[in-house]
Design a protein around this motif. Sequence first.
Motif, PDB file in Angstrom:
ATOM      1  N   GLU A 269       0.863  -1.179   0.000  1.00 35.54           N
ATOM      2  CA  GLU A 269       0.000   0.000   0.000  1.00 35.54           C
ATOM      3  C   GLU A 269       0.900   1.230   0.000  1.00 35.54           C
ATOM      4  O   GLU A 269       1.968   1.219   0.631  1.00 35.54           O
ATOM      5  CB  GLU A 269      -0.919   0.005   1.226  1.00 35.54           C
ATOM      6  CG  GLU A 269      -1.792   1.226   1.376  1.00 35.54           C
ATOM      7  CD  GLU A 269      -2.786   1.353   0.236  1.00 35.54           C
ATOM      8  OE1 GLU A 269      -2.695   2.358  -0.496  1.00 35.54           O
ATOM      9  OE2 GLU A 269      -3.626   0.447   0.065  1.00 35.54           O
ATOM     10  N   THR A 270       0.505   2.274  -0.728  1.00 30.74           N
ATOM     11  CA  THR A 270       1.292   3.511  -0.743  1.00 30.74           C
ATOM     12  C   THR A 270       0.469   4.725  -0.329  1.00 30.74           C
ATOM     13  O   THR A 270       0.951   5.850  -0.427  1.00 30.74           O
ATOM     14  CB  THR A 270       1.884   3.765  -2.146  1.00 30.74           C
ATOM     15  OG1 THR A 270       0.826   3.925  -3.099  1.00 30.74           O
ATOM     16  CG2 THR A 270       2.797   2.622  -2.557  1.00 30.74           C
ATOM     17  N   ASP A 271      -0.755   4.529   0.125  1.00 28.05           N
ATOM     18  CA  ASP A 271      -1.590   5.626   0.610  1.00 28.05           C
ATOM     19  C   ASP A 271      -1.613   5.573   2.133  1.00 28.05           C
ATOM     20  O   ASP A 271      -2.187   4.648   2.726  1.00 28.05           O
ATOM     21  CB  ASP A 271      -3.003   5.524   0.035  1.00 28.05           C
ATOM     22  CG  ASP A 271      -3.810   6.783   0.292  1.00 28.05           C
ATOM     23  OD1 ASP A 271      -3.626   7.419   1.342  1.00 28.05           O
ATOM     24  OD2 ASP A 271      -4.629   7.147  -0.580  1.00 28.05           O
ATOM     25  N   ARG A 272      -0.988   6.527   2.757  1.00 29.29           N
ATOM     26  CA  ARG A 272      -0.887   6.540   4.221  1.00 29.29           C
ATOM     27  C   ARG A 272      -2.262   6.619   4.871  1.00 29.29           C
ATOM     28  O   ARG A 272      -2.532   5.933   5.868  1.00 29.29           O
ATOM     29  CB  ARG A 272      -0.028   7.720   4.659  1.00 29.29           C
ATOM     30  CG  ARG A 272       0.048   7.942   6.159  1.00 29.29           C
ATOM     31  CD  ARG A 272       0.913   9.150   6.497  1.00 29.29           C
ATOM     32  NE  ARG A 272       0.875   9.453   7.919  1.00 29.29           N
ATOM     33  CZ  ARG A 272      -0.032  10.235   8.483  1.00 29.29           C
ATOM     34  NH1 ARG A 272      -0.991  10.793   7.746  1.00 29.29           N
ATOM     35  NH2 ARG A 272      -0.003  10.467   9.782  1.00 29.29           N
TER      36      ARG A 272
ATOM     37  N   ILE B  52      -3.672   3.888   7.673  1.00 26.12           N
ATOM     38  CA  ILE B  52      -3.951   4.225   9.076  1.00 26.12           C
ATOM     39  C   ILE B  52      -5.451   4.199   9.350  1.00 26.12           C
ATOM     40  O   ILE B  52      -5.907   3.620  10.337  1.00 26.12           O
ATOM     41  CB  ILE B  52      -3.357   5.599   9.416  1.00 26.12           C
ATOM     42  CG1 ILE B  52      -1.830   5.564   9.283  1.00 26.12           C
ATOM     43  CG2 ILE B  52      -3.757   6.015  10.839  1.00 26.12           C
ATOM     44  CD1 ILE B  52      -1.150   6.878   9.574  1.00 26.12           C
ATOM     45  N   GLY B  53      -6.228   4.788   8.471  1.00 29.20           N
ATOM     46  CA  GLY B  53      -7.676   4.796   8.650  1.00 29.20           C
ATOM     47  C   GLY B  53      -8.153   5.965   9.485  1.00 29.20           C
ATOM     48  O   GLY B  53      -7.445   6.463  10.373  1.00 29.20           O
ATOM     49  N   ARG B  54      -9.352   6.405   9.202  1.00 25.95           N
ATOM     50  CA  ARG B  54      -9.920   7.535   9.931  1.00 25.95           C
ATOM     51  C   ARG B  54     -10.240   7.144  11.368  1.00 25.95           C
ATOM     52  O   ARG B  54     -10.903   6.127  11.631  1.00 25.95           O
ATOM     53  CB  ARG B  54     -11.192   8.010   9.218  1.00 25.95           C
ATOM     54  CG  ARG B  54     -11.781   9.275   9.808  1.00 25.95           C
ATOM     55  CD  ARG B  54     -12.947   9.762   8.976  1.00 25.95           C
ATOM     56  NE  ARG B  54     -13.484  11.002   9.511  1.00 25.95           N
ATOM     57  CZ  ARG B  54     -14.498  11.674   8.967  1.00 25.95           C
ATOM     58  NH1 ARG B  54     -15.067  11.199   7.856  1.00 25.95           N
ATOM     59  NH2 ARG B  54     -14.938  12.787   9.503  1.00 25.95           N
TER      60      ARG B  54
ATOM     61  N   ARG C 212      -5.644   0.835  11.065  1.00 29.18           N
ATOM     62  CA  ARG C 212      -6.750   0.009  10.567  1.00 29.18           C
ATOM     63  C   ARG C 212      -6.235  -1.036   9.574  1.00 29.18           C
ATOM     64  O   ARG C 212      -6.755  -2.139   9.491  1.00 29.18           O
ATOM     65  CB  ARG C 212      -7.790   0.905   9.894  1.00 29.18           C
ATOM     66  CG  ARG C 212      -8.998   0.173   9.346  1.00 29.18           C
ATOM     67  CD  ARG C 212     -10.049   1.170   8.869  1.00 29.18           C
ATOM     68  NE  ARG C 212     -11.216   0.491   8.312  1.00 29.18           N
ATOM     69  CZ  ARG C 212     -11.375   0.230   7.016  1.00 29.18           C
ATOM     70  NH1 ARG C 212     -10.437   0.610   6.146  1.00 29.18           N
ATOM     71  NH2 ARG C 212     -12.459  -0.383   6.575  1.00 29.18           N
ATOM     72  N   GLY C 213      -5.162  -0.705   8.839  1.00 34.40           N
ATOM     73  CA  GLY C 213      -4.670  -1.598   7.811  1.00 34.40           C
ATOM     74  C   GLY C 213      -4.007  -2.862   8.314  1.00 34.40           C
ATOM     75  O   GLY C 213      -3.846  -3.817   7.546  1.00 34.40           O
ATOM     76  N   VAL C 214      -3.598  -2.928   9.590  1.00 37.29           N
ATOM     77  CA  VAL C 214      -2.933  -4.141  10.074  1.00 37.29           C
ATOM     78  C   VAL C 214      -3.908  -5.303  10.225  1.00 37.29           C
ATOM     79  O   VAL C 214      -3.497  -6.469  10.240  1.00 37.29           O
ATOM     80  CB  VAL C 214      -2.204  -3.878  11.414  1.00 37.29           C
ATOM     81  CG1 VAL C 214      -1.106  -2.852  11.249  1.00 37.29           C
ATOM     82  CG2 VAL C 214      -3.188  -3.457  12.492  1.00 37.29           C
ATOM     83  N   ASP C 215      -5.209  -5.012  10.337  1.00 39.94           N
ATOM     84  CA  ASP C 215      -6.210  -6.064  10.486  1.00 39.94           C
ATOM     85  C   ASP C 215      -6.899  -6.410   9.169  1.00 39.94           C
ATOM     86  O   ASP C 215      -7.727  -7.317   9.137  1.00 39.94           O
ATOM     87  CB  ASP C 215      -7.269  -5.628  11.506  1.00 39.94           C
ATOM     88  CG  ASP C 215      -6.669  -5.385  12.878  1.00 39.94           C
ATOM     89  OD1 ASP C 215      -5.868  -6.227  13.318  1.00 39.94           O
ATOM     90  OD2 ASP C 215      -6.984  -4.354  13.496  1.00 39.94           O
ATOM     91  N   LEU C 216      -6.572  -5.695   8.086  1.00 35.50           N
ATOM     92  CA  LEU C 216      -7.224  -5.913   6.801  1.00 35.50           C
ATOM     93  C   LEU C 216      -6.188  -6.218   5.739  1.00 35.50           C
ATOM     94  O   LEU C 216      -4.976  -6.022   5.946  1.00 35.50           O
ATOM     95  CB  LEU C 216      -8.026  -4.665   6.388  1.00 35.50           C
ATOM     96  CG  LEU C 216      -9.071  -4.158   7.388  1.00 35.50           C
ATOM     97  CD1 LEU C 216      -9.672  -2.857   6.892  1.00 35.50           C
ATOM     98  CD2 LEU C 216     -10.169  -5.200   7.607  1.00 35.50           C
ATOM     99  N   ARG C 217      -6.663  -6.710   4.594  1.00 37.90           N
ATOM    100  CA  ARG C 217      -5.769  -6.895   3.458  1.00 37.90           C
ATOM    101  C   ARG C 217      -5.398  -5.525   2.894  1.00 37.90           C
ATOM    102  O   ARG C 217      -6.242  -4.625   2.783  1.00 37.90           O
ATOM    103  CB  ARG C 217      -6.451  -7.709   2.356  1.00 37.90           C
ATOM    104  CG  ARG C 217      -6.851  -9.118   2.750  1.00 37.90           C
ATOM    105  CD  ARG C 217      -5.635  -9.973   3.045  1.00 37.90           C
ATOM    106  NE  ARG C 217      -5.331 -10.028   4.473  1.00 37.90           N
ATOM    107  CZ  ARG C 217      -4.250 -10.586   4.979  1.00 37.90           C
ATOM    108  NH1 ARG C 217      -3.342 -11.115   4.179  1.00 37.90           N
ATOM    109  NH2 ARG C 217      -4.055 -10.594   6.281  1.00 37.90           N
TER     110      ARG C 217
END
Length: 499
Positions: free
Chosen positions: A317-320, A324-326, A334-339
Amino acid sequence: MLCGRGFTICAGWGARGAGEYGYYEAIDFTPVRMPEGESYKVIRSFMAHHQGMSLLTLANLLLPDKMYDYFHRDKRVQAAELLLQERIPAGDSIKNREIPVRTRTQKPKPAHIAPLQEYDTADTPVPEVNVHSNGTLTTVITGGGSGFIRFKDLAVSRWREDPVADPWGDYMYIRDVHRDRLWSPAYQPCRAPADRLRVQFSQERTTFLREDGELQTTLEIAVSPDANAELRRLTIVNTGGEARSIEVTTFLEIALASPDADKAHPAFTKLFVETQYEAGAECLLARKRPRNAGEPSVWAFHTLSAGGRSNGPAEFETDRARFIGRGYTLARPRGVDLRLEGTVGSVADPAFVMRRRLTVEPGGQIQLTAVTGIAESKEQALELAQQLSLEQQVERAFQLAWTRSQIELQHLHISPADLGVFQSLAGRALFNSPRGRNASRALPPIRRDNRASGRTASPGTGLSSWSGLPIRRICLSSGRCSPAMNICAITGCMSIWSS
């Protein structure tokens, strides 16, 4: 027969090269130059003139015509042969004297080179830092695992001074998939408590050792001396009796701008960064578009390799903001629990994020290497990424970093003890000193004045009045200076006497 046994012993020490040139140049047994826990080092090089000397010796032994006979048949050599004749000295040059008897000394023990600094916590009054550089690319690591990467006067990663939270850096996340537990090999960014944590600062590397239940992690960070790249080698050991499925995710916020420009307008500098992903090399790329015709294009690259032991292809992923997620933070994005979604292109908030999933068998270990660097072209970036992802090249880079550090110490005439003192001052130069009534407790005991020289100390610091100002701001990653030279520049501005 004895010669054959000698070659067999040298081969057992790893002195035999893998190519067609035979044995390596030499083996160094000097104790003071050995790393901790090692008694010798193989000099992995070949010298053509040494190979030629060996062949000439065999030729002189086996052939009827000797090479030195050919040499003396040359008219130019014959004209100067008289210079090779040594005159008989006039008078008696033999002196009778007693030679003192020397007793046989014992074999010296290998030197024990301990880390310059070692901590068992990241909670220090001021973040302690360690500086690694090859002259053009510099990495600064704090005791909590944060820090930044600079290439000459270009900020590769985004960083802000924050001595309290210390939330900016190049991070790794480790997630136990089945137990849904998240931590990091250093204290930052998860800030999860560990059963045991140690931070070791050496001149050539920074090491974070951590124990979390049945898993032990070791993160080693160094800068390659012959490539503009930072290497992070993560080793995970499973001491339990159950196989563990582990996900390792890296995160790095990209800047690719001068530090002052990035601080003044970070949203504007992000507009000039484009990201790509090369599936063949499994490498993330970021290109800074030139703002004018005279500005060169710069390519940053990032890769996470597992030596062929990964369960499936790498995620990226290249979009910070997407990672991270709102409403989330770097402590648990948020991204550590999702693909990972695999976003690339002209993203609004560029970052390097890569993930590998691996299985750690009971009693086994796995090793991953994250490489982040700078190149002048896309082809060069991919070549460096693929080269430094090999385990042999990673080990070679760490060995060369240690060799370079020893050469720097000897060249600058700095002892390891002095370098430890210099490194302790780096954090004070990079971060503002603590303020408030307890600020003096965070500073070492200092003599408050110097009446002999007529200078008085600044209140609350113990620095002489002429040296208090320049210590405020010093760039550790400037130009082509080595880490030791950068730290010496700090101490050159100071006039302190520690107890």
